[in-house]
Write a protein that holds these residues in place. Structure first.
Motif, mmCIF file in Angstrom:
data_model
loop_
_atom_site.group_PDB
_atom_site.id
_atom_site.type_symbol
_atom_site.label_atom_id
_atom_site.label_comp_id
_atom_site.label_asym_id
_atom_site.label_seq_id
_atom_site.Cartn_x
_atom_site.Cartn_y
_atom_site.Cartn_z
ATOM 1 N N PHE A 66 0.862 -1.163 0.000
ATOM 2 C CA PHE A 66 0.000 0.000 0.000
ATOM 3 C C PHE A 66 0.904 1.220 0.000
ATOM 4 O O PHE A 66 1.994 1.202 0.496
ATOM 5 C CB PHE A 66 -0.850 -0.036 1.274
ATOM 6 N N VAL B 70 -4.113 -4.852 -4.867
ATOM 7 C CA VAL B 70 -5.192 -5.776 -5.181
ATOM 8 C C VAL B 70 -6.116 -5.780 -3.978
ATOM 9 O O VAL B 70 -5.661 -5.866 -2.849
ATOM 10 C CB VAL B 70 -4.669 -7.217 -5.323
ATOM 11 N N MET C 25 -8.749 -8.091 -2.546
ATOM 12 C CA MET C 25 -9.451 -9.359 -2.654
ATOM 13 C C MET C 25 -10.800 -9.170 -1.984
ATOM 14 O O MET C 25 -10.857 -8.813 -0.823
ATOM 15 C CB MET C 25 -8.684 -10.460 -1.926
ATOM 16 N N VAL D 149 -13.276 -12.059 1.879
ATOM 17 C CA VAL D 149 -12.443 -13.155 2.370
ATOM 18 C C VAL D 149 -13.344 -14.248 2.921
ATOM 19 O O VAL D 149 -13.198 -15.414 2.631
ATOM 20 C CB VAL D 149 -11.482 -12.652 3.459
ATOM 21 N N HIS E 126 -12.739 -6.550 2.196
ATOM 22 C CA HIS E 126 -11.619 -5.621 2.016
ATOM 23 C C HIS E 126 -12.118 -4.281 1.507
ATOM 24 O O HIS E 126 -11.630 -3.236 1.907
ATOM 25 C CB HIS E 126 -10.594 -6.201 1.031
ATOM 26 N N HIS F 234 -13.343 -2.018 4.250
ATOM 27 C CA HIS F 234 -12.291 -1.547 5.149
ATOM 28 C C HIS F 234 -11.270 -0.663 4.444
ATOM 29 O O HIS F 234 -10.913 0.388 4.949
ATOM 30 C CB HIS F 234 -11.604 -2.746 5.827
ATOM 31 N N VAL F 235 -10.806 -1.109 3.287
ATOM 32 C CA VAL F 235 -9.740 -0.363 2.610
ATOM 33 C C VAL F 235 -10.286 0.849 1.853
ATOM 34 O O VAL F 235 -9.759 1.947 1.968
ATOM 35 C CB VAL F 235 -8.964 -1.284 1.645
ATOM 36 N N CYS G 145 -3.301 -1.171 4.492
ATOM 37 C CA CYS G 145 -2.994 -2.600 4.613
ATOM 38 C C CYS G 145 -2.214 -2.870 5.901
ATOM 39 O O CYS G 145 -2.428 -3.871 6.582
ATOM 40 C CB CYS G 145 -2.146 -3.075 3.435
ATOM 41 N N HIS H 102 -2.117 -6.007 8.256
ATOM 42 C CA HIS H 102 -1.113 -6.982 7.827
ATOM 43 C C HIS H 102 0.290 -6.494 8.140
ATOM 44 O O HIS H 102 0.626 -5.377 7.787
ATOM 45 C CB HIS H 102 -1.206 -7.230 6.313
ATOM 46 N N ARG I 157 -1.517 -12.528 5.377
ATOM 47 C CA ARG I 157 -2.199 -12.356 4.096
ATOM 48 C C ARG I 157 -2.497 -13.703 3.497
ATOM 49 O O ARG I 157 -1.977 -14.071 2.442
ATOM 50 C CB ARG I 157 -1.312 -11.573 3.124
ATOM 51 N N LYS I 158 -3.246 -14.460 4.199
ATOM 52 C CA LYS I 158 -3.576 -15.787 3.729
ATOM 53 C C LYS I 158 -4.943 -16.133 4.265
ATOM 54 O O LYS I 158 -5.148 -16.163 5.477
ATOM 55 C CB LYS I 158 -2.527 -16.783 4.241
ATOM 56 N N ALA J 265 -5.822 -18.217 7.597
ATOM 57 C CA ALA J 265 -4.673 -18.313 8.514
ATOM 58 C C ALA J 265 -5.107 -18.071 9.957
ATOM 59 O O ALA J 265 -4.673 -18.772 10.869
ATOM 60 C CB ALA J 265 -3.585 -17.325 8.113
ATOM 61 N N GLY J 266 -5.970 -17.087 10.148
ATOM 62 C CA GLY J 266 -6.453 -16.784 11.498
ATOM 63 C C GLY J 266 -7.172 -17.974 12.090
ATOM 64 O O GLY J 266 -6.902 -18.393 13.214
HETATM 65 C C1 HEC Z 1 -9.218 -4.295 8.405
HETATM 66 C C2 HEC Z 1 -8.200 -5.295 8.208
HETATM 67 C C3 HEC Z 1 -7.598 -5.505 6.855
HETATM 68 C C4 HEC Z 1 -7.066 -4.561 6.002
HETATM 69 C C5 HEC Z 1 -7.016 -3.056 6.181
HETATM 70 C C6 HEC Z 1 -6.534 -5.291 4.870
HETATM 71 N N1 HEC Z 1 -6.727 -6.636 5.039
HETATM 72 FE FE1 HEC Z 1 -6.091 -8.112 3.792
HETATM 73 N N2 HEC Z 1 -6.975 -9.508 4.984
HETATM 74 C C7 HEC Z 1 -7.666 -9.228 6.136
HETATM 75 C C8 HEC Z 1 -8.211 -10.445 6.661
HETATM 76 C C9 HEC Z 1 -9.079 -10.577 7.904
HETATM 77 C C10 HEC Z 1 -7.792 -11.476 5.791
HETATM 78 C C11 HEC Z 1 -8.076 -12.962 5.936
HETATM 79 C C12 HEC Z 1 -7.073 -13.517 6.913
HETATM 80 C C13 HEC Z 1 -7.475 -14.828 7.488
HETATM 81 O O1 HEC Z 1 -8.420 -15.458 7.011
HETATM 82 O O2 HEC Z 1 -6.795 -15.236 8.459
HETATM 83 C C14 HEC Z 1 -7.023 -10.848 4.729
HETATM 84 C C15 HEC Z 1 -6.434 -11.529 3.666
HETATM 85 C C16 HEC Z 1 -5.695 -10.919 2.678
HETATM 86 C C17 HEC Z 1 -5.088 -11.607 1.563
HETATM 87 C C18 HEC Z 1 -5.196 -13.082 1.272
HETATM 88 C C19 HEC Z 1 -6.442 -13.284 0.444
HETATM 89 C C20 HEC Z 1 -6.667 -14.697 0.041
HETATM 90 O O3 HEC Z 1 -7.673 -14.904 -0.656
HETATM 91 O O4 HEC Z 1 -5.897 -15.592 0.416
HETATM 92 C C21 HEC Z 1 -4.436 -10.682 0.804
HETATM 93 C C22 HEC Z 1 -3.638 -10.899 -0.475
HETATM 94 C C23 HEC Z 1 -4.638 -9.395 1.438
HETATM 95 N N3 HEC Z 1 -5.412 -9.585 2.575
HETATM 96 C C24 HEC Z 1 -4.149 -8.217 0.960
HETATM 97 C C25 HEC Z 1 -4.445 -6.976 1.494
HETATM 98 C C26 HEC Z 1 -3.997 -5.724 0.913
HETATM 99 C C27 HEC Z 1 -3.124 -5.581 -0.330
HETATM 100 C C28 HEC Z 1 -4.493 -4.724 1.710
HETATM 101 C C29 HEC Z 1 -4.404 -3.240 1.528
HETATM 102 C C30 HEC Z 1 -4.946 -2.756 0.290
HETATM 103 C C31 HEC Z 1 -5.247 -5.371 2.784
HETATM 104 N N4 HEC Z 1 -5.200 -6.729 2.614
HETATM 105 C C32 HEC Z 1 -5.882 -4.688 3.793
HETATM 106 C C33 HEC Z 1 -7.809 -8.010 6.747
HETATM 107 C C34 HEC Z 1 -7.380 -6.805 6.227
#
Ligand code: HEC
Ligand code: HEC
Ligand code: HEC
Ligand code: HEC
Ligand code: HEC
Ligand code: HEC
Length: 235
Positions: free
Chosen positions: A46, A52, A54, A57, A63, A66-67, A74, A78, A84-85, A88-89
């Motif tokens: 970021f 990207v 996604m 989730v 996303h 939030h984003v 991000c 993260h 970022r999986k 995973a949580g």
């Molecule tokens: C408010 C919290 C939050 C923000 C802000 C956030 N994410 Fe995430 N992201 C998550 C969560 C929750 C997961 C799922 C993790 C899990 O299941 O354990 C995730 C998963 C992901 C994944 C894995 C997706 C997959 O399908 O496997 C990617 C890539 C990712 N985030 C990228 C980003 C990017 C790039 C940004 C910034 C633009 C971002 N995230 C911002 C909470 C966030």
């Protein structure tokens, strides 16, 4: 399936680039699907890079909201709160409300301060899509009729929601019965379903006191009649 995911990811790039970098003249949107897919893997940071987003989730987390809508970076999530999986949580084994209450995962913000809380009775629906009213009594009829589970009784004993949800049981009446061919005594003796606790250690073993759980059709009728009777007396 894979094609669809890639397509969604590609739309995410276009959407994110369009909204977040509307004024960034250097932002380019790849035009070839193959290029998009290859590029999508790189777009993870970021700042001044393209990203990207996604979508969805899991149904409850988006996303986009939030984003894009809430404008959270991000790095706020993260990798300190979430890897970022996807999943995973959940794999860590403590992805539940006890952790949220302690300020972990979603609870880092959803504390009634930075964002709406995870404990307000009105809030359940926003994340879970239901008001999460717990049932009092559940009667299972598949594979055999007339097995009683006193949901309220078990919670009142002091058991955590997380002791049963969502590991052994989904939060949806009828879910276990949909796979009735797996919902059987052998599974319980192996420590699944009710057998997580009904093993002679935490609670009476599932191979004893059959009729405590199996009250049968007549038993269910009697129980419901009695409940209705109580209810009428009160009302
Ligand atoms: C408010 C919290 C939050 C923000 C802000 C956030 N994410 Fe995430 N992201 C998550 C969560 C929750 C997961 C799922 C993790 C899990 O299941 O354990 C995730 C998963 C992901 C994944 C894995 C997706 C997959 O399908 O496997 C990617 C890539 C990712 N985030 C990228 C980003 C990017 C790039 C940004 C910034 C633009 C971002 N995230 C911002 C909470 C966030
Ligand atoms: C900010 C979003 C959010 C709100 C609000 C929320 N939950 Fe949850 N809840 C979650 C997440 C995330 C999980 C873990 C889901 C998973 O394992 O995939 C969860 C899991 C659960 C579980 C499973 C066991 C546990 O303890 O984690 C129960 C039960 C539950 N929620 C009940 C409720 C009730 C009742 C409310 C309203 C008072 C509520 N939730 C409000 C996000 C929320
Ligand atoms: C870094 C802080 C942060 C984290 C971590 C976070 N959220 Fe949020 N969330 C927000 C903010 C801020 C809003 C918008 C403000 C509000 O509604 O209170 C929001 C809004 C939401 C909404 C309502 C908008 C929508 O998408 O419908 C849901 C649902 C939600 N969050 C679920 C979750 C879940 C589930 C998790 C954990 C997987 C999570 N959030 C983690 C900050 C966060
Ligand atoms: C001892 C195990 C156990 C505990 C503890 C437990 N539940 Fe359940 N719950 C179940 C079972 C079993 C079902 C039905 C699942 C099925 O039919 O597959 C269920 C179903 C539900 C449903 C679905 C209701 C419906 O109408 O579909 C909700 C909501 C629910 N539980 C909420 C909770 C909450 C909130 C807590 C904590 C306060 C909790 N449960 C604690 C075992 C438990
Ligand atoms: C998380 C642990 C746990 C799970 C899972 C669980 N129980 Fe129990 N159950 C207990 C405990 C603890 C007691 C009380 C101690 C005892 O009686 O041995 C109990 C007592 C009972 C009783 C006797 C008291 C009453 O409520 O009438 C029945 C019947 C019962 N459970 C049925 C079930 C059924 C059916 C399931 C599966 C759908 C189930 N239990 C799953 C922990 C559990
Ligand atoms: C802790 C509660 C509990 C106890 C104790 C229990 N059962 Fe079950 N039993 C269940 C549940 C839950 C199911 C699956 C739901 C249904 O069939 O309605 C089930 C299903 C069954 C089934 C159909 C599936 C299969 O395994 O073939 C039989 C037969 C059965 N039980 C016999 C027994 C006998 C015999 C005993 C005593 C030795 C016993 N059960 C003790 C809860 C219990």
């Amino acid at each position: 399936m894979k094609g669809k995911t890639l397509l969604m990811a590609a739309w995410g790039v276009i959407f994110a680039a369009g909204i977040l970098f509307a004024s960034d003249k250097d932002a380019t949107v790849p035009s070839e699907p193959a290029q998009e897919a290859a590029a999508a893997k790189e777009y993870e940071s970021f700042g001044d890079t393209k990203i990207v987003i996604m979508e969805a989730v899991k149904d409850m987390f988006s996303h986009n909201s939030h984003v894009v809508t809430a404008g959270i970076s991000c790095e706020s999530c993260h990798p300190s709160l979430f890897e970022r999986k996807r999943g995973a949580g959940k794999a860590k084994g403590d992805y539940n409300h006890t952790s949220f209450d302690a300020g972990k995962y979603c609870g880092a913000c959803h504390d009634g301060d930075a964002a709406f809380s995870t404990t307000g009775q009105q809030s359940c629906k926003v994340c879970h899509g239901s008001d999460m009213q717990q049932p009092e009594i559940i009667v299972f009829n598949r594979p055999v009729k007339g097995v009683v589970f006193d949901h309220k009784g078990h919670v009142d004993m002091g058991l955590n929601c997380a002791s049963c949800h969502d590991k052994e049981f989904e939060m949806r009446i009828g879910a276990a019965e949909e796979t009735a061919h797996k919902f059987h005594m052998q599974a319980m003796y192996r420590g699944q379903y009710c057998g997580v606790c009904h093993n002679g250690n935490i609670a009476f073993a599932a191979n004893t006191r059959c009729t405590t759980c199996h009250i049968g059709i007549k038993g269910v009728e009697k129980m419901l009649k009695k409940k209705n009777g109580d209810f009428e007396k009160k009302g």
